[in-house]
Motif scaffolding. Structure first.
Motif, PDB file in Angstrom:
ATOM      1  N   PRO A 192       0.831  -1.211   0.000  1.00 22.55           N
ATOM      2  CA  PRO A 192       0.000   0.000   0.000  1.00 22.55           C
ATOM      3  C   PRO A 192       0.863   1.258   0.000  1.00 22.55           C
ATOM      4  CG  PRO A 192      -0.052  -1.070   2.149  1.00 22.55           C
ATOM      5  CD  PRO A 192       0.696  -1.981   1.231  1.00 22.55           C
ATOM      6  N   GLY A 193       0.395   2.255  -0.741  1.00 18.35           N
ATOM      7  CA  GLY A 193       1.081   3.536  -0.742  1.00 18.35           C
ATOM      8  C   GLY A 193       2.265   3.623  -1.691  1.00 18.35           C
ATOM      9  N   ARG A 194       2.477   2.616  -2.516  1.00 15.54           N
ATOM     10  CA  ARG A 194       3.561   2.687  -3.510  1.00 15.54           C
ATOM     11  C   ARG A 194       3.073   3.500  -4.696  1.00 15.54           C
ATOM     12  NH1 ARG A 194       7.682  -0.993  -1.762  1.00 15.54           N
ATOM     13  NH2 ARG A 194       8.958  -0.012  -3.365  1.00 15.54           N
ATOM     14  N   ASN A 195       4.013   4.034  -5.462  1.00 14.31           N
ATOM     15  CA  ASN A 195       3.592   4.900  -6.554  1.00 14.31           C
ATOM     16  C   ASN A 195       3.284   4.117  -7.827  1.00 14.31           C
ATOM     17  OD1 ASN A 195       5.914   4.812  -8.350  1.00 14.31           O
ATOM     18  ND2 ASN A 195       6.988   6.102  -6.868  1.00 14.31           N
ATOM     19  N   GLN A 196       2.591   4.806  -8.747  1.00 18.32           N
ATOM     20  CA  GLN A 196       2.141   4.199  -9.989  1.00 18.32           C
ATOM     21  C   GLN A 196       3.290   3.597 -10.785  1.00 18.32           C
ATOM     22  OE1 GLN A 196      -1.175   7.617 -10.796  1.00 18.32           O
ATOM     23  NE2 GLN A 196      -0.093   6.876 -12.545  1.00 18.32           N
ATOM     24  N   THR A 197       4.388   4.316 -10.857  1.00 19.76           N
ATOM     25  CA  THR A 197       5.529   3.869 -11.663  1.00 19.76           C
ATOM     26  C   THR A 197       6.090   2.562 -11.128  1.00 19.76           C
ATOM     27  OG1 THR A 197       6.041   6.174 -12.190  1.00 19.76           O
ATOM     28  CG2 THR A 197       7.792   4.558 -12.551  1.00 19.76           C
ATOM     29  N   GLU A 198       6.211   2.445  -9.815  1.00 20.17           N
ATOM     30  CA  GLU A 198       6.745   1.208  -9.222  1.00 20.17           C
ATOM     31  C   GLU A 198       5.854   0.009  -9.553  1.00 20.17           C
ATOM     32  OE1 GLU A 198       8.825   2.229  -5.067  1.00 20.17           O
ATOM     33  OE2 GLU A 198       6.765   2.970  -5.225  1.00 20.17           O
ATOM     34  N   ILE A 199       4.558   0.182  -9.425  1.00 19.42           N
ATOM     35  CA  ILE A 199       3.620  -0.915  -9.695  1.00 19.42           C
ATOM     36  C   ILE A 199       3.660  -1.274 -11.180  1.00 19.42           C
ATOM     37  CG2 ILE A 199       1.208  -1.669  -9.612  1.00 19.42           C
ATOM     38  CD1 ILE A 199       2.455  -1.342  -6.803  1.00 19.42           C
ATOM     39  N   ALA A 200       3.587  -0.273 -12.051  1.00 15.51           N
ATOM     40  CA  ALA A 200       3.604  -0.516 -13.499  1.00 15.51           C
ATOM     41  C   ALA A 200       4.901  -1.200 -13.922  1.00 15.51           C
ATOM     42  CB  ALA A 200       3.416   0.793 -14.257  1.00 15.51           C
ATOM     43  N   ASN A 201       6.026  -0.717 -13.440  1.00 19.49           N
ATOM     44  CA  ASN A 201       7.315  -1.312 -13.807  1.00 19.49           C
ATOM     45  C   ASN A 201       7.440  -2.747 -13.319  1.00 19.49           C
ATOM     46  OD1 ASN A 201       8.082   1.042 -15.083  1.00 19.49           O
ATOM     47  ND2 ASN A 201       9.388   1.758 -13.412  1.00 19.49           N
ATOM     48  N   THR A 202       6.978  -3.008 -12.120  1.00 17.19           N
ATOM     49  CA  THR A 202       7.051  -4.366 -11.570  1.00 17.19           C
ATOM     50  C   THR A 202       6.270  -5.343 -12.438  1.00 17.19           C
ATOM     51  OG1 THR A 202       7.368  -3.550  -9.328  1.00 17.19           O
ATOM     52  CG2 THR A 202       6.521  -5.801  -9.541  1.00 17.19           C
ATOM     53  N   LEU A 203       5.136  -4.896 -12.952  1.00 14.46           N
ATOM     54  CA  LEU A 203       4.285  -5.765 -13.767  1.00 14.46           C
ATOM     55  C   LEU A 203       4.600  -5.690 -15.262  1.00 14.46           C
ATOM     56  CD1 LEU A 203       0.880  -5.155 -11.957  1.00 14.46           C
ATOM     57  CD2 LEU A 203       2.402  -7.142 -11.777  1.00 14.46           C
ATOM     58  N   GLY A 204       5.499  -4.794 -15.654  1.00 18.46           N
ATOM     59  CA  GLY A 204       5.847  -4.672 -17.062  1.00 18.46           C
ATOM     60  C   GLY A 204       4.727  -4.070 -17.897  1.00 18.46           C
ATOM     61  N   ILE A 205       3.974  -3.160 -17.308  1.00 15.46           N
ATOM     62  CA  ILE A 205       2.865  -2.510 -18.006  1.00 15.46           C
ATOM     63  C   ILE A 205       3.310  -1.105 -18.415  1.00 15.46           C
ATOM     64  CG2 ILE A 205       0.464  -1.734 -17.858  1.00 15.46           C
ATOM     65  CD1 ILE A 205       0.052  -3.855 -15.670  1.00 15.46           C
ATOM     66  N   LEU A 206       3.130  -0.771 -19.673  1.00 17.40           N
ATOM     67  CA  LEU A 206       3.496   0.557 -20.163  1.00 17.40           C
ATOM     68  C   LEU A 206       2.652   1.626 -19.473  1.00 17.40           C
ATOM     69  CD1 LEU A 206       3.776  -0.194 -23.982  1.00 17.40           C
ATOM     70  CD2 LEU A 206       5.644   0.023 -22.323  1.00 17.40           C
ATOM     71  N   ARG A 207       3.269   2.775 -19.246  1.00 18.06           N
ATOM     72  CA  ARG A 207       2.618   3.863 -18.504  1.00 18.06           C
ATOM     73  C   ARG A 207       1.229   4.231 -19.040  1.00 18.06           C
ATOM     74  NH1 ARG A 207       3.670   7.996 -14.938  1.00 18.06           N
ATOM     75  NH2 ARG A 207       2.642   9.968 -15.402  1.00 18.06           N
ATOM     76  N   PRO A 208       1.066   4.472 -20.362  1.00 18.34           N
ATOM     77  CA  PRO A 208      -0.275   4.851 -20.841  1.00 18.34           C
ATOM     78  C   PRO A 208      -1.312   3.747 -20.586  1.00 18.34           C
ATOM     79  CG  PRO A 208       1.373   5.173 -22.570  1.00 18.34           C
ATOM     80  CD  PRO A 208       2.055   4.486 -21.436  1.00 18.34           C
ATOM     81  N   ASN A 209      -0.917   2.505 -20.754  1.00 22.40           N
ATOM     82  CA  ASN A 209      -1.834   1.391 -20.499  1.00 22.40           C
ATOM     83  C   ASN A 209      -2.160   1.295 -19.014  1.00 22.40           C
ATOM     84  OD1 ASN A 209      -1.472   0.898 -23.201  1.00 22.40           O
ATOM     85  ND2 ASN A 209      -0.192  -0.896 -22.914  1.00 22.40           N
ATOM     86  N   PHE A 210      -1.165   1.556 -18.181  1.00 21.62           N
ATOM     87  CA  PHE A 210      -1.382   1.466 -16.740  1.00 21.62           C
ATOM     88  C   PHE A 210      -2.317   2.573 -16.255  1.00 21.62           C
ATOM     89  CE2 PHE A 210      -0.115   1.826 -12.219  1.00 21.62           C
ATOM     90  CZ  PHE A 210      -0.428   0.533 -11.833  1.00 21.62           C
ATOM     91  N   VAL A 211      -2.140   3.765 -16.773  1.00 23.94           N
ATOM     92  CA  VAL A 211      -3.014   4.885 -16.393  1.00 23.94           C
ATOM     93  C   VAL A 211      -4.463   4.561 -16.766  1.00 23.94           C
ATOM     94  CG1 VAL A 211      -3.570   7.310 -16.860  1.00 23.94           C
ATOM     95  CG2 VAL A 211      -1.207   6.627 -16.430  1.00 23.94           C
ATOM     96  N   ALA A 212      -4.664   4.023 -17.968  1.00 22.59           N
ATOM     97  CA  ALA A 212      -6.019   3.652 -18.397  1.00 22.59           C
ATOM     98  C   ALA A 212      -6.587   2.553 -17.501  1.00 22.59           C
ATOM     99  CB  ALA A 212      -6.008   3.204 -19.854  1.00 22.59           C
ATOM    100  N   MET A 213      -5.753   1.586 -17.127  1.00 26.62           N
ATOM    101  CA  MET A 213      -6.221   0.521 -16.242  1.00 26.62           C
ATOM    102  C   MET A 213      -6.602   1.086 -14.871  1.00 26.62           C
ATOM    103  SD  MET A 213      -4.353  -2.888 -14.754  1.00 26.62           S
ATOM    104  CE  MET A 213      -3.519  -3.169 -16.268  1.00 26.62           C
ATOM    105  N   LEU A 214      -5.769   1.981 -14.349  1.00 27.00           N
ATOM    106  CA  LEU A 214      -6.086   2.606 -13.060  1.00 27.00           C
ATOM    107  C   LEU A 214      -7.375   3.414 -13.127  1.00 27.00           C
ATOM    108  CD1 LEU A 214      -2.685   3.857 -11.616  1.00 27.00           C
ATOM    109  CD2 LEU A 214      -4.087   1.940 -10.836  1.00 27.00           C
ATOM    110  N   ASP A 215      -7.587   4.098 -14.241  1.00 23.09           N
ATOM    111  CA  ASP A 215      -8.840   4.844 -14.408  1.00 23.09           C
ATOM    112  C   ASP A 215     -10.033   3.892 -14.249  1.00 23.09           C
ATOM    113  OD1 ASP A 215      -7.452   7.202 -14.881  1.00 23.09           O
ATOM    114  OD2 ASP A 215      -7.700   7.114 -17.072  1.00 23.09           O
ATOM    115  N   GLY A 216      -9.937   2.732 -14.862  1.00 23.30           N
ATOM    116  CA  GLY A 216     -11.009   1.741 -14.760  1.00 23.30           C
ATOM    117  C   GLY A 216     -11.181   1.206 -13.352  1.00 23.30           C
TER     118      GLY A 216
END
Length: 170
Positions: free
Chosen positions: A77-101
Motif C-alpha cells: 500500500p502507498g507505492r507509486n504508480q511507476t513502481e507498480i507498473a514497472n514491476t508488472l511490465g505494463i506501459l505507462r499509458p496502459n497502466f493509467v487507463a487501467m487505473l482509471d477503470g
C-alpha cells in the motif's frame, strides 16, 4: 502480467464452442518448426491460462493484469504508480487507463504523494479489498486448482522455477 484490450471484452463473453464437425487430424494445419519454438508454446499456454482465468473470475470482471495490480497494492500500500507498473511490465499509458477503470469501480484510489507532489501513490479501497478476497478465492479454488491437477505439484514448482529463470536472466 499484461493483457490485451480484447481480454477485457473476453471477460464478459462465454467461452467459444468447438465446431460441431472438427477438421480431421489429417486435414489439420501443419505447424512444422513452429511447434518447436518455445515462444510459440508459451504464448499458446498463456492464452489458455488467461481464458480459464477470465472464466473463473467472470463474476468480478477482472483481467489477469487488474488482478495482479490489486494483489500488489494489497501487499504494497502507498507505492507509486511507476513502481507498480514497472514491476508488472505494463506501459505507462496502459497502466493509467487501467487505473482509471479500477478507480471508476472504486477498487483503488490515487492520492498525491506527501513526499513528491508530482507522484501519485495507490491504495486499495475497502471495496477493492473485498473484490480481491473474492478473486483470490476463485483463483485458488478453480483456476490454480485446475492447473495443479493438470501438472502436479512437482511439475508446477519446476515450471515456475524455469519461467522465473527466463524472466530474470533472458
Amino acid at each position: 502480467m499484461t493483457v490485451s484490450k480484447t481480454a477485457t471484452a473476453t471477460a464478459a463473453k462465454p467461452p467459444r464452442k468447438e465446431p460441431a464437425n472438427p477438421v480431421a487430424d489429417s486435414d489439420a494445419l501443419q505447424l512444422g518448426e513452429l511447434s518447436d519454438h518455445l515462444g510459440y508454446a508459451l504464448k499458446r499456454a498463456q492464452l489458455k491460462i488467461f481464458e480459464d482465468f477470465l472464466r473463473c473470475v467472470a463474476p468480478l470482471q477482472l483481467t489477469p493484469a487488474q488482478f495482479s495490480v490489486l494483489l500488489l497494492l494489497d501487499k504494497n500500500p502507498g507505492r507509486n504508480q511507476t513502481e507498480i507498473a514497472n514491476t508488472l511490465g505494463i506501459l505507462r499509458p496502459n497502466f493509467v487507463a487501467m487505473l482509471d477503470g479500477l478507480e471508476s469501480r472504486e477498487l483503488c484510489v490515487r492520492m498525491r504523494s506527501t513526499n513528491d507532489r508530482r507522484s501519485h501513490v495507490l491504495m486499495l479501497t475497502d471495496k477493492g479489498r473485498a473484490v480481491l478476497a473474492r478473486a483470490k478465492k476463485l483463483v485458488a479454488t478453480k483456476h490454480e486448482a485446475r492447473l495443479n491437477d493438470l501438472l502436479g505439484s512437482s511439475n508446477r514448482a519446476a515450471l515456475l522455477t524455469m519461467l522465473a529463470k527466463i524472466a530474470q536472466e533472458f
